[in-house]
Scaffold this motif. Structure first.
Motif, mmCIF file in Angstrom:
data_model
loop_
_atom_site.group_PDB
_atom_site.id
_atom_site.type_symbol
_atom_site.label_atom_id
_atom_site.label_comp_id
_atom_site.label_asym_id
_atom_site.label_seq_id
_atom_site.Cartn_x
_atom_site.Cartn_y
_atom_site.Cartn_z
ATOM 1 N N SER A 33 10.474 -68.583 -121.009
ATOM 2 C CA SER A 33 9.022 -68.602 -120.819
ATOM 3 C C SER A 33 8.516 -67.165 -120.736
ATOM 4 C CB SER A 33 8.664 -69.354 -119.543
ATOM 5 O OG SER A 33 9.112 -70.690 -119.585
ATOM 6 N N GLN A 83 6.344 -74.969 -115.067
ATOM 7 C CA GLN A 83 4.955 -74.532 -115.170
ATOM 8 C C GLN A 83 4.164 -75.495 -116.047
ATOM 9 O OE1 GLN A 83 7.712 -72.726 -116.259
ATOM 10 N NE2 GLN A 83 7.235 -70.548 -116.167
ATOM 11 N N PRO A 87 1.924 -69.713 -119.379
ATOM 12 C CA PRO A 87 3.103 -69.154 -120.036
ATOM 13 C C PRO A 87 3.245 -69.661 -121.470
ATOM 14 C CG PRO A 87 3.753 -70.942 -118.593
ATOM 15 C CD PRO A 87 2.282 -70.728 -118.366
ATOM 16 N N SER A 118 5.320 -64.647 -119.831
ATOM 17 C CA SER A 118 4.003 -64.432 -119.238
ATOM 18 C C SER A 118 3.228 -63.463 -120.117
ATOM 19 C CB SER A 118 4.137 -63.865 -117.831
ATOM 20 O OG SER A 118 4.688 -62.551 -117.877
#
Length: 223
Positions: A175, A39, A150, A177
Motif C-alpha cells: 500500500s 484501510q 492509500p 500513501s
C-alpha cells in the motif's frame, strides 16, 4: 456517464457462476503477497491486458479483500457487458471531456462514502508486453482530491506453461500513501505510479519466465 447499480444478491449469485468458470478456464491463479487491506477506502490500480482483469478483481475481493469495491470501466464495454453494473462498475467515456470529469467526480463520491475504487490508468486494454504503460492523469486527480486514501498496485500476467489451460500470475504490491508517491502535480504523481506498476509488472514477468513459484500461492486451490 453510467453509474454503478450494485446488488449484493447479484454478487452472491454471480460468484456461484464465476468461480467454477474460472476453475474450468485456468490451470492456476498464482498469487504473490495477496493479503487483506485494513484501510478502507482504497484505490486499486492495475495493468489492463485482458477482459478477465475485472473478473479477477471480483474474485480477489470476494475471497480476500472484502471491500465495497467499485470499478471504472470504458463506456462501450459497460454497454456491452451491462451485468458489470451490478458488480459495481461505472463508466467513463474518454472521448468526452465532460464525461471524464463526471466519472472522476463520481469516483470521488464513492471514496467519500467509504467505498474502494479500481482504476486501470492505461485507459484501455493493451498487450501485457507493451511499454511504456502510459498512464492517464486520472489517478493523479484522485490523489489530489483524496490524499488520505492509500493506493494498492496490482499486476496481472497471463501465461501458458505445461498444461492445456492458461494461468494468471498476480502480484499485490505494498500500500502506498500519497507521501510515498513522487511528484507534486497530477501528471507527476501519475508518472510515478506508472513507474511503480511497470517495475512490479516486469518483476512478475521475470518470475513467470523463470517459472519461480516459490513465493506464490495457488488461489484457485480449495483449502
Amino acid at each position: 456517464m453510467i453509474e454503478a447499480k450494485k446488488s449484493r444478491l447479484f454478487e452472491r449469485g454471480f460468484a456461484l457462476y464465476l468461480f467454477p468458470l474460472m476453475r474450468r478456464s485456468f490451470a492456476h491463479f498464482l498469487g504473490y503477497n495477496i493479503r487483506k487491506i485494513p484501510q478502507q477506502p482504497a484505490i486499486f490500480i492495475a495493468n489492463h491486458s485482458s477482459w478477465w482483469d475485472g473478473l479477477l478483481f471480483f474474485f480477489l475481493n470476494r475471497t480476500v479483500w472484502k471491500h465495497d469495491i467499485h470499478m471504472m470501466m470504458h463506456e462501450k464495454n459497460l454497454n456491452k457487458y451491462k451485468f458489470f453494473r451490478n458488480l459495481g462498475a461505472f463508466s467513463i467515456d474518454k472521448q468526452n471531456p465532460k464525461d471524464i470529469i463526471r466519472s472522476l467526480q463520481y469516483a470521488e463520491e464513492l471514496l467519500k462514502a467509504g467505498k474502494s475504487v479500481v482504476l486501470f490508468p492505461q485507459g484501455d486494454e493493451f498487450h501485457q508486453e507493451i511499454r511504456p504503460l502510459n498512464f492517464h492523469s486520472g489517478i493523479g486527480y484522485m490523489l489530489e482530491k483524496h490524499p488520505e486514501v492509500p493506493v494498492i498496485p496490482i499486476t496481472f500476467y497471463y501465461s501458458f506453461r505445461h498444461e492445456q489451460k492458461p494461468e494468471v500470475w498476480i502480484h499485490q504490491g505494498p500500500s502506498l500513501s500519497v507521501e510515498e508517491i513522487n511528484g507534486i502535480t497530477r501528471k507527476e504523481k501519475s508518472a510515478s505510479l506508472q513507474r511503480v506498476l511497470t517495475n512490479q509488472l516486469d518483476g512478475l514477468r521475470e518470475n513467470v519466465i523463470a517459472e519461480d513459484t516459490t513465493a506464490f500461492k495457488d488461489l484457485l486451490r480449495k483449502e
